[in-house]
Design a protein around this motif. Sequence first.
Motif, PDB file in Angstrom:
ATOM      1  N   GLN A 139     -18.877  24.917 120.226  1.00  0.00           N
ATOM      2  CA  GLN A 139     -17.785  25.791 120.641  1.00  0.00           C
ATOM      3  C   GLN A 139     -16.547  25.677 119.763  1.00  0.00           C
ATOM      4  OE1 GLN A 139     -17.058  24.979 124.764  1.00  0.00           O
ATOM      5  NE2 GLN A 139     -18.963  25.923 125.424  1.00  0.00           N
ATOM      6  N   GLN A 140     -16.640  24.975 118.641  1.00  0.00           N
ATOM      7  CA  GLN A 140     -15.543  24.869 117.679  1.00  0.00           C
ATOM      8  C   GLN A 140     -14.267  24.330 118.348  1.00  0.00           C
ATOM      9  OE1 GLN A 140     -16.037  25.580 114.314  1.00  0.00           O
ATOM     10  NE2 GLN A 140     -18.154  25.701 114.972  1.00  0.00           N
ATOM     11  N   LEU A 141     -14.386  23.148 118.972  1.00  0.00           N
ATOM     12  CA  LEU A 141     -13.256  22.512 119.642  1.00  0.00           C
ATOM     13  C   LEU A 141     -12.786  21.315 118.828  1.00  0.00           C
ATOM     14  CD1 LEU A 141     -14.512  22.501 123.337  1.00  0.00           C
ATOM     15  CD2 LEU A 141     -12.888  24.074 122.309  1.00  0.00           C
ATOM     16  N   CYS A 142     -11.477  21.070 118.873  1.00  0.00           N
ATOM     17  CA  CYS A 142     -10.927  19.902 118.199  1.00  0.00           C
ATOM     18  C   CYS A 142     -11.180  18.646 119.045  1.00  0.00           C
ATOM     19  CB  CYS A 142      -9.440  20.087 117.943  1.00  0.00           C
ATOM     20  SG  CYS A 142      -8.447  20.242 119.450  1.00  0.00           S
ATOM     21  N   LYS A 143     -10.800  17.499 118.501  1.00  0.00           N
ATOM     22  CA  LYS A 143     -11.079  16.239 119.190  1.00  0.00           C
ATOM     23  C   LYS A 143     -10.306  16.127 120.492  1.00  0.00           C
ATOM     24  CE  LYS A 143     -11.179  11.256 118.392  1.00  0.00           C
ATOM     25  NZ  LYS A 143     -10.880  10.161 117.426  1.00  0.00           N
ATOM     26  N   GLU A 144      -9.035  16.529 120.491  1.00  0.00           N
ATOM     27  CA  GLU A 144      -8.234  16.434 121.710  1.00  0.00           C
ATOM     28  C   GLU A 144      -8.768  17.354 122.803  1.00  0.00           C
ATOM     29  OE1 GLU A 144      -4.237  17.226 120.666  1.00  0.00           O
ATOM     30  OE2 GLU A 144      -3.976  15.370 119.496  1.00  0.00           O
ATOM     31  N   CYS A 145      -9.196  18.549 122.446  1.00  0.00           N
ATOM     32  CA  CYS A 145      -9.744  19.473 123.444  1.00  0.00           C
ATOM     33  C   CYS A 145     -11.096  18.997 123.957  1.00  0.00           C
ATOM     34  CB  CYS A 145      -9.869  20.874 122.847  1.00  0.00           C
ATOM     35  SG  CYS A 145      -8.274  21.667 122.530  1.00  0.00           S
ATOM     36  N   ARG A 146     -11.873  18.342 123.096  1.00  0.00           N
ATOM     37  CA  ARG A 146     -13.156  17.792 123.559  1.00  0.00           C
ATOM     38  C   ARG A 146     -12.933  16.679 124.582  1.00  0.00           C
ATOM     39  NH1 ARG A 146     -14.689  18.142 118.017  1.00  0.00           N
ATOM     40  NH2 ARG A 146     -14.419  15.892 117.758  1.00  0.00           N
ATOM     41  N   ILE A 147     -11.852  15.883 124.384  1.00  0.00           N
ATOM     42  CA  ILE A 147     -11.550  14.826 125.343  1.00  0.00           C
ATOM     43  C   ILE A 147     -10.980  15.414 126.628  1.00  0.00           C
ATOM     44  CG2 ILE A 147     -10.113  12.795 125.745  1.00  0.00           C
ATOM     45  CD1 ILE A 147     -10.311  12.219 122.737  1.00  0.00           C
ATOM     46  N   ALA A 148     -10.085  16.404 126.479  1.00  0.00           N
ATOM     47  CA  ALA A 148      -9.438  16.996 127.663  1.00  0.00           C
ATOM     48  C   ALA A 148     -10.390  17.884 128.458  1.00  0.00           C
ATOM     49  CB  ALA A 148      -8.218  17.806 127.228  1.00  0.00           C
ATOM     50  N   HIS A 149     -11.355  18.514 127.779  1.00  0.00           N
ATOM     51  CA  HIS A 149     -12.305  19.414 128.448  1.00  0.00           C
ATOM     52  C   HIS A 149     -13.727  19.002 128.070  1.00  0.00           C
ATOM     53  CE1 HIS A 149      -8.872  22.010 129.393  1.00  0.00           C
ATOM     54  NE2 HIS A 149      -8.522  21.892 128.126  1.00  0.00           N
ATOM     55  N   PRO A 150     -14.236  17.930 128.666  1.00  0.00           N
ATOM     56  CA  PRO A 150     -15.582  17.466 128.294  1.00  0.00           C
ATOM     57  C   PRO A 150     -16.668  18.384 128.841  1.00  0.00           C
ATOM     58  CG  PRO A 150     -14.740  16.176 130.118  1.00  0.00           C
ATOM     59  CD  PRO A 150     -13.626  17.087 129.700  1.00  0.00           C
ATOM     60  N   VAL A 151     -17.848  18.260 128.275  1.00  0.00           N
ATOM     61  CA  VAL A 151     -19.015  19.008 128.744  1.00  0.00           C
ATOM     62  C   VAL A 151     -19.678  18.201 129.861  1.00  0.00           C
ATOM     63  CG1 VAL A 151     -21.250  19.971 128.107  1.00  0.00           C
ATOM     64  CG2 VAL A 151     -19.348  20.082 126.496  1.00  0.00           C
ATOM     65  N   VAL A 152     -19.704  18.752 131.058  1.00  0.00           N
ATOM     66  CA  VAL A 152     -20.264  18.071 132.227  1.00  0.00           C
ATOM     67  C   VAL A 152     -21.318  18.968 132.875  1.00  0.00           C
ATOM     68  CG1 VAL A 152     -18.185  16.731 132.667  1.00  0.00           C
ATOM     69  CG2 VAL A 152     -18.426  18.972 133.695  1.00  0.00           C
ATOM     70  N   LYS A 153     -22.024  18.402 133.852  1.00  0.00           N
ATOM     71  CA  LYS A 153     -23.048  19.157 134.589  1.00  0.00           C
ATOM     72  C   LYS A 153     -22.470  19.710 135.879  1.00  0.00           C
ATOM     73  CE  LYS A 153     -27.234  16.876 132.918  1.00  0.00           C
ATOM     74  NZ  LYS A 153     -28.452  16.125 133.319  1.00  0.00           N
ATOM     75  N   CYS A 154     -22.873  20.923 136.197  1.00  0.00           N
ATOM     76  CA  CYS A 154     -22.430  21.552 137.437  1.00  0.00           C
ATOM     77  C   CYS A 154     -23.043  20.822 138.634  1.00  0.00           C
ATOM     78  CB  CYS A 154     -22.823  23.029 137.440  1.00  0.00           C
ATOM     79  SG  CYS A 154     -22.415  23.897 138.968  1.00  0.00           S
ATOM     80  N   THR A 155     -22.265  20.659 139.681  1.00  0.00           N
ATOM     81  CA  THR A 155     -22.749  19.951 140.873  1.00  0.00           C
ATOM     82  C   THR A 155     -23.879  20.708 141.538  1.00  0.00           C
ATOM     83  OG1 THR A 155     -20.498  19.131 141.209  1.00  0.00           O
ATOM     84  CG2 THR A 155     -22.018  18.910 143.053  1.00  0.00           C
ATOM     85  N   TYR A 156     -23.872  22.025 141.454  1.00  0.00           N
ATOM     86  CA  TYR A 156     -24.873  22.838 142.140  1.00  0.00           C
ATOM     87  C   TYR A 156     -26.079  23.152 141.238  1.00  0.00           C
ATOM     88  CZ  TYR A 156     -21.478  23.548 145.893  1.00  0.00           C
ATOM     89  OH  TYR A 156     -20.610  23.361 146.935  1.00  0.00           O
ATOM     90  N   CYS A 157     -25.867  23.923 140.178  1.00  0.00           N
ATOM     91  CA  CYS A 157     -27.005  24.401 139.372  1.00  0.00           C
ATOM     92  C   CYS A 157     -27.421  23.423 138.284  1.00  0.00           C
ATOM     93  CB  CYS A 157     -26.685  25.757 138.755  1.00  0.00           C
ATOM     94  SG  CYS A 157     -25.294  25.731 137.583  1.00  0.00           S
ATOM     95  N   ARG A 158     -26.652  22.355 138.018  1.00  0.00           N
ATOM     96  CA  ARG A 158     -26.961  21.285 137.064  1.00  0.00           C
ATOM     97  C   ARG A 158     -26.963  21.753 135.612  1.00  0.00           C
ATOM     98  NH1 ARG A 158     -25.372  17.261 139.034  1.00  0.00           N
ATOM     99  NH2 ARG A 158     -26.603  15.974 137.621  1.00  0.00           N
ATOM    100  N   THR A 159     -26.356  22.902 135.325  1.00  0.00           N
ATOM    101  CA  THR A 159     -26.214  23.337 133.942  1.00  0.00           C
ATOM    102  C   THR A 159     -24.932  22.741 133.354  1.00  0.00           C
ATOM    103  OG1 THR A 159     -25.099  25.349 134.702  1.00  0.00           O
ATOM    104  CG2 THR A 159     -27.471  25.480 134.269  1.00  0.00           C
ATOM    105  N   GLU A 160     -24.912  22.593 132.019  1.00  0.00           N
ATOM    106  CA  GLU A 160     -23.749  22.021 131.358  1.00  0.00           C
ATOM    107  C   GLU A 160     -22.706  23.103 131.103  1.00  0.00           C
ATOM    108  OE1 GLU A 160     -25.157  20.097 127.871  1.00  0.00           O
ATOM    109  OE2 GLU A 160     -25.975  18.372 128.949  1.00  0.00           O
ATOM    110  N   TYR A 161     -21.441  22.751 131.296  1.00  0.00           N
ATOM    111  CA  TYR A 161     -20.357  23.691 131.081  1.00  0.00           C
ATOM    112  C   TYR A 161     -19.109  22.926 130.661  1.00  0.00           C
ATOM    113  CZ  TYR A 161     -18.170  22.273 135.487  1.00  0.00           C
ATOM    114  OH  TYR A 161     -17.564  21.544 136.481  1.00  0.00           O
ATOM    115  N   GLN A 162     -18.131  23.666 130.132  1.00  0.00           N
ATOM    116  CA  GLN A 162     -16.880  23.070 129.681  1.00  0.00           C
ATOM    117  C   GLN A 162     -15.947  22.915 130.874  1.00  0.00           C
ATOM    118  OE1 GLN A 162     -16.946  22.856 126.185  1.00  0.00           O
ATOM    119  NE2 GLN A 162     -15.281  21.384 126.204  1.00  0.00           N
ATOM    120  N   GLN A 163     -15.597  21.673 131.206  1.00  0.00           N
ATOM    121  CA  GLN A 163     -14.776  21.408 132.380  1.00  0.00           C
ATOM    122  C   GLN A 163     -13.314  21.738 132.093  1.00  0.00           C
ATOM    123  OE1 GLN A 163     -14.618  17.323 133.692  1.00  0.00           O
ATOM    124  NE2 GLN A 163     -14.529  17.911 135.825  1.00  0.00           N
ATOM    125  N   GLU A 164     -12.737  22.595 132.937  1.00  0.00           N
ATOM    126  CA  GLU A 164     -11.344  23.002 132.748  1.00  0.00           C
ATOM    127  C   GLU A 164     -10.380  21.958 133.305  1.00  0.00           C
ATOM    128  OE1 GLU A 164     -10.411  25.540 131.055  1.00  0.00           O
ATOM    129  OE2 GLU A 164     -12.400  26.381 130.692  1.00  0.00           O
TER     130      GLU A 164
END
Length: 296
Positions: free
Chosen positions: A23-48
């Motif tokens: 997703q072309q993110l810098c290091k600070e944005c990768r730390i602030a918005h990590p890629v996590v799994k959804c509690t329901y569907c278990r797909t990975e998404y960017q956490q706001e």
Amino acid sequence: MAALYACTKCHQRFPFEALSQGQQLCKECRIAHPVVKCTYCRTEYQQESKTNTICKKCAQNVQLYGTPKPCQYCNIIAAFIGNKCQRCTNSEKKYGPPYSCEQCKQQCAFDRKDDRKKVDGKLLCWLCTLSYKRVLQKTKEQRKHLSSSSRTGHQEKEQYSRLSGGGHYTSQKTLSTSSIQNEIPKKKSKFESITTNGDSFSPDLALDSPGTDHFVIIAQLKEEVATLKKMLHQKDQMILEKEKKITELKADFQYQESQMRAKMNQMEKTHKEVTEQLQVTLVYLTDCSPWFVCIA
């Protein structure tokens, strides 16, 4: 001057190597918005935000349909409509009824009728496929790290032997080649023993170092523990839902019982009033009967 590229989150410019591949993110944005799994569907998404634990699609479905139920096939809590999640519903329409997964043994693996889409020739469900690919990726990265470290160590040894002298270098070279030739039959026999036992390991995995094998086993155990924790969480959710339903049924039963008792008390009161009125009428008629006889 090297070209700079904008981060898709903060829109600041960085070198291309400093941005993530996906997703072309810098290091600070990768730390602030990590890629996590959804509690329901278990797909990975960017956490706001830290409080946001579900993806945007599941959040929209929660607003439209309410809290989801566990899917009857994969047990993922993503069944917003009916008893099946959208992924299993689409797969069932496309590939037919599900089969038993060879990893988790649940009835949630769909046969695509194409051996190229299978993972190492195994019929796995969606979650087990992701876990297996993640283990393979970690193994590949570990193998690349080990090969690079061994290559640098070998180059350093060659440089040292060249600096120390030609005769010592040739003797060390003959010793190293003879040791390698002695090690190759051992590794081949190990690979043959593995293949004769019926395990589906590739030659690259069979020729890996023991540290890599241990790493793969640890990663597989971690994935199994995560899967078991997920199943335990889903079972707890199912138990909580059943307890909630039982509580609602008990409350409904108590309400109906109280209504029935009130109705019976009202009927008993009415019956008592009618009986008393009839008794008064009977007494009155009994007292008046001699007058009627005298008149007659």
